[in-house]
Design an enzyme around this catalytic site. Structure first.
Site, PDB file in Angstrom:
ATOM      1  N   ASN A  47       0.840  -1.190   0.000  1.00  0.00           N
ATOM      2  CA  ASN A  47       0.000   0.000   0.000  1.00  0.00           C
ATOM      3  C   ASN A  47       0.881   1.247   0.000  1.00  0.00           C
ATOM      4  OD1 ASN A  47       0.590  -0.849   2.669  1.00  0.00           O
ATOM      5  ND2 ASN A  47      -1.177   0.195   3.520  1.00  0.00           N
ATOM      6  N   ILE A  48       0.400   2.240  -0.726  1.00  0.00           N
ATOM      7  CA  ILE A  48       1.139   3.494  -0.899  1.00  0.00           C
ATOM      8  C   ILE A  48       0.175   4.632  -0.591  1.00  0.00           C
ATOM      9  CG2 ILE A  48       2.452   4.920  -2.513  1.00  0.00           C
ATOM     10  CD1 ILE A  48       2.933   2.300  -4.155  1.00  0.00           C
ATOM     11  N   GLU A  49       0.416   5.292   0.526  1.00  0.00           N
ATOM     12  CA  GLU A  49      -0.522   6.329   0.981  1.00  0.00           C
ATOM     13  C   GLU A  49      -0.117   7.698   0.452  1.00  0.00           C
ATOM     14  OE1 GLU A  49      -0.800   5.718   5.250  1.00  0.00           O
ATOM     15  OE2 GLU A  49      -2.084   3.969   4.905  1.00  0.00           O
ATOM     16  N   CYS A  58      -4.114   0.674  -2.541  1.00  0.00           N
ATOM     17  CA  CYS A  58      -3.987  -0.539  -1.732  1.00  0.00           C
ATOM     18  C   CYS A  58      -2.910  -1.454  -2.319  1.00  0.00           C
ATOM     19  CB  CYS A  58      -5.302  -1.305  -1.711  1.00  0.00           C
ATOM     20  SG  CYS A  58      -6.636  -0.506  -0.811  1.00  0.00           S
ATOM     21  N   GLU A  60      -3.044  -4.664  -2.939  1.00  0.00           N
ATOM     22  CA  GLU A  60      -3.530  -5.591  -3.966  1.00  0.00           C
ATOM     23  C   GLU A  60      -3.571  -4.912  -5.323  1.00  0.00           C
ATOM     24  OE1 GLU A  60      -4.823  -4.788  -1.025  1.00  0.00           O
ATOM     25  OE2 GLU A  60      -6.311  -6.244  -0.358  1.00  0.00           O
ATOM     26  N   CYS A  94     -10.696  -3.302  -4.256  1.00  0.00           N
ATOM     27  CA  CYS A  94      -9.717  -4.304  -4.705  1.00  0.00           C
ATOM     28  C   CYS A  94     -10.414  -5.571  -5.176  1.00  0.00           C
ATOM     29  CB  CYS A  94      -8.724  -4.611  -3.588  1.00  0.00           C
ATOM     30  SG  CYS A  94      -7.565  -3.248  -3.291  1.00  0.00           S
TER      31      CYS A  94
HETATM   32  N1  THU Z   1      -5.403  -1.243   2.429  1.00  0.00           N
HETATM   33  C1  THU Z   1      -4.861  -2.117   1.538  1.00  0.00           C
HETATM   34  O1  THU Z   1      -3.694  -1.993   1.165  1.00  0.00           O
HETATM   35  N2  THU Z   1      -5.638  -3.126   1.071  1.00  0.00           N
HETATM   36  C2  THU Z   1      -6.948  -3.319   1.400  1.00  0.00           C
HETATM   37  O2  THU Z   1      -7.588  -4.213   0.858  1.00  0.00           O
HETATM   38  C3  THU Z   1      -7.554  -2.469   2.420  1.00  0.00           C
HETATM   39  C4  THU Z   1      -6.760  -1.326   2.912  1.00  0.00           C
HETATM   40  C5  THU Z   1      -4.574  -0.148   2.950  1.00  0.00           C
HETATM   41  C6  THU Z   1      -4.998   1.221   2.494  1.00  0.00           C
HETATM   42  C7  THU Z   1      -4.420   2.085   3.594  1.00  0.00           C
HETATM   43  O3  THU Z   1      -3.067   2.386   3.278  1.00  0.00           O
HETATM   44  C8  THU Z   1      -4.445   1.219   4.820  1.00  0.00           C
HETATM   45  O4  THU Z   1      -4.617  -0.117   4.349  1.00  0.00           O
HETATM   46  C9  THU Z   1      -5.550   1.561   5.797  1.00  0.00           C
HETATM   47  O5  THU Z   1      -6.764   1.591   5.167  1.00  0.00           O
END
Ligand code: THU
Length: 136
Positions: A47-49, A58, A60, A94
């Site tokens: 995940n990359i915020e 996300c 995935e 996702c």
């Molecule tokens: N996140 C994912 O990477 N995959 C998911 O299916 C649900 C949420 C990440 C997004 C965000 O960076 C963190 O989890 C909290 O929501």
């Protein structure tokens, strides 16, 4: 892109390794994903915020978009693992993206950090899903 044996624990380990790369200054919640395409090619993602939260991607989708952008057409299996105990379940967006590229026997491996996991089909993840034929 690397090749690994078709072995569930290896795919989960690749997801755990990808989780280390998570960019999560806001949530501090790391997620890693790893997938095999129909040619047994491995792609990973984290995940990359973003400071503009809605721009977050996300893990995935990072893995899927990497794969598709490198020519993958069909996903056979995708493992996902996050920072909490218990199977890491993908969000709705996702799941919809998985539906776009999932092969007929697609499996999601929802893993725990200890390596245990549960297996889900696409019908279990997203029943009665929206879809358009790519042929039309
Ligand atoms: N996140 C994912 O990477 N995959 C998911 O299916 C649900 C949420 C990440 C997004 C965000 O960076 C963190 O989890 C909290 O929501």
């Amino acid at each position: 892109m690397k090749r690994i044996p078709d072995h569930d624990p290896d795919l989960i380990q690749a997801a755990l390794d990808a989780r280390e790369k998570a960019y999560v200054p806001y949530s501090k919640f790391r997620v890693g994903a790893a997938l095999l395409d129909d040619r047994d090619r491995l792609f990973t993602g984290c995940n990359i915020e973003n400071a503009s939260y809605g721009a977050t991607c996300c893990a995935e989708r990072t893995a899927i978009f990497k794969a598709v952008s490198e020519g993958a057409k069909t996903i056979r299996r995708l493992a996902v693992v996050c920072d909490q105990a218990g199977p890491c379940m993908p969000c709705g967006i996702c799941r919809q993206v998985m539906a776009e590229f999932a092969g007929a026997d697609f499996e999601l491996l929802a893993a725990s950090p200890d390596g245990s996991y549960r297996r889900f089909s696409l019908d279990e993840l997203l029943p009665d899903r929206f879809g358009l034929s790519a042929e039309s």
